[in-house]
Design a protein around this motif. Sequence first.
Motif, PDB file in Angstrom:
ATOM      1  N   HIS A 113       0.800  -1.232   0.000  1.00  0.00           N
ATOM      2  CA  HIS A 113       0.000   0.000   0.000  1.00  0.00           C
ATOM      3  C   HIS A 113       0.830   1.277   0.000  1.00  0.00           C
ATOM      4  O   HIS A 113       0.266   2.364  -0.193  1.00  0.00           O
ATOM      5  N   ASN A 115       3.114   3.944  -1.852  1.00  0.00           N
ATOM      6  CA  ASN A 115       3.196   4.303  -3.266  1.00  0.00           C
ATOM      7  C   ASN A 115       4.469   5.058  -3.624  1.00  0.00           C
ATOM      8  O   ASN A 115       4.617   5.507  -4.756  1.00  0.00           O
ATOM      9  N   THR A 210      -4.492   7.063   3.077  1.00  0.00           N
ATOM     10  CA  THR A 210      -4.726   5.687   2.624  1.00  0.00           C
ATOM     11  C   THR A 210      -5.245   4.828   3.766  1.00  0.00           C
ATOM     12  O   THR A 210      -6.185   4.042   3.600  1.00  0.00           O
ATOM     13  N   ARG A 213      -8.869   5.640   4.426  1.00  0.00           N
ATOM     14  CA  ARG A 213      -9.745   5.080   3.394  1.00  0.00           C
ATOM     15  C   ARG A 213      -9.899   3.570   3.565  1.00  0.00           C
ATOM     16  O   ARG A 213     -10.974   3.015   3.325  1.00  0.00           O
ATOM     17  N   LYS A 214      -8.836   2.896   3.976  1.00  0.00           N
ATOM     18  CA  LYS A 214      -8.936   1.453   4.223  1.00  0.00           C
ATOM     19  C   LYS A 214      -9.881   1.168   5.391  1.00  0.00           C
ATOM     20  O   LYS A 214     -10.657   0.214   5.352  1.00  0.00           O
ATOM     21  N   VAL A 464      -7.699   2.922  -3.721  1.00  0.00           N
ATOM     22  CA  VAL A 464      -7.051   3.039  -2.415  1.00  0.00           C
ATOM     23  C   VAL A 464      -5.634   2.473  -2.488  1.00  0.00           C
ATOM     24  O   VAL A 464      -4.683   3.062  -1.951  1.00  0.00           O
ATOM     25  N   GLY A 467      -3.446   4.928  -3.865  1.00  0.00           N
ATOM     26  CA  GLY A 467      -3.420   6.229  -3.195  1.00  0.00           C
ATOM     27  C   GLY A 467      -3.995   7.328  -4.063  1.00  0.00           C
ATOM     28  O   GLY A 467      -3.548   8.479  -3.986  1.00  0.00           O
TER      29      GLY A 467
END
Length: 485
Positions: A113, A115, A210, A213-214, A464, A467
């Motif tokens: 996850h 980026n 991120t 959002r997760k 997500v 990102g």
Amino acid sequence: MRKKIISGLVASVFLISSSCQTNPVTGKKDVMFMSESQEIALGKEADPQIVAQFGLYEDPTLQRFINEKGQQMAKVSHRNNLNYEFKIVDSPVINAFAVPGGYVYFTRGIMAHFNNEAQFAGVLGHEIGHITARHSAQQQSKSILAQGGLLLGMILSPTIAQYGQEVSQGLGLLMLKYSRDAERESDKLGVEYSTKIGYDASEMADFFTTLQRKQEEGGQAIPSLLSSHPDPGDRYNTVHQLADAEQRKQNLTDPKVGRNSYLKMIDGLIYGEDPKQGFVENSVFYHPELKFQFSIPSGWGYQNTPQQVQMGPKDGSAVMGLTLVPGNSLEEAAQQSLQNYGLQPVESKQVTVNGLPAIAVVADPQQQQQQQQQQQQPLRTLTYFIQHGGNIYSLMGITTVQNFNNYFQVFSSSMQSFKVLSDPDKLNRKPERISIVTVSKASTLAQALRSHNMPDNRHNELAVLNGMQLSDQLPAGTLIKVVKK
């Protein structure tokens, strides 16, 4: 009694004064009941247990990267005398954590996850910050003092004693407050350390988005008051401000981000569950490598690690676990396992489970009479020891004696569903992997995902993962993550 209380207070004052140590980060005196040598010993003891629990993710390139950046950052930290170790553990969960003494762990889930290199560096600095600021030792010391204060208060005040449970709950929130303060301090140190090795620390703030959002994606957002971590949205603004100030302080005019270099490194990284470690589909657990399957009770959650599979209902009224157990025979394995758990057999019989030899045992904790006096609801277990493929498996269900009859059929149905896995589709299931692709022409992220045959029902998940927002405009040549088998 009064003399004893005064003596206790004097002893407490002496203990506190003799336990004050200088915090390496703040330079101030903190109450610490754990020495540096004890921290190092604790880390050395915990490390093999953590590795055994999760397993290491074998990727020499990524491992070399995190070790290189970790050692570089350790040198500019407040405790560069420690021997730091940095490892990637084989878990799909998005997490990074540290234990005292210099041990830092990243899951492959969090590596997927990130980026860019700067996001990784910010979180790396954050975890090193927990070690340098001695947060584990602080937490332990504050807990000891708080509990000691509570006990002393109960002696001195009948009112406090009457409301001891409520006070304890309040102390729990106080400990969470300490933990949130520690997280904020580690955010600040993460900004400082990552800036010192040349990275744009504001990217760590973007990674908090991120995380937020997760949480929202999984419906698991936790109210700030009851979370040990500050709210990701709140941290976003703070970290951006800290990063701007730190860059000015260090006169860093061209901070590194390293987006493309990082994405190329994680090309091929396993994403999500790795089927070879076992996976669940339609409430059935399959293990392709060990070639077995069994049913998970309907509505139960589960957690799978290299050491065991744990299952249970949401209300926590029962638990069931599958593990490998040693032994040259079923009888030896059953006897040794029950002895290790301190269980006394109530009933035992040899059975056959889908053609596999097995022993079924109902057992209670030893010294049941004493336990009944100590707790209102003593425990009872049902265990099936099953022999298959040169291994002996233990499927143990645990609940209270009161609930045992209610759960007996649930336990036994799941245990009796254990059988040899022969379905080629399950045996040959491949993991999903991160695939880094190039956007061929200017488009939105959603359009780019469709052009690479990503199903619409996974677009939000992939946004997500990248990102980004699905509506973000991407120039031709942009690298993005998709998921392939």
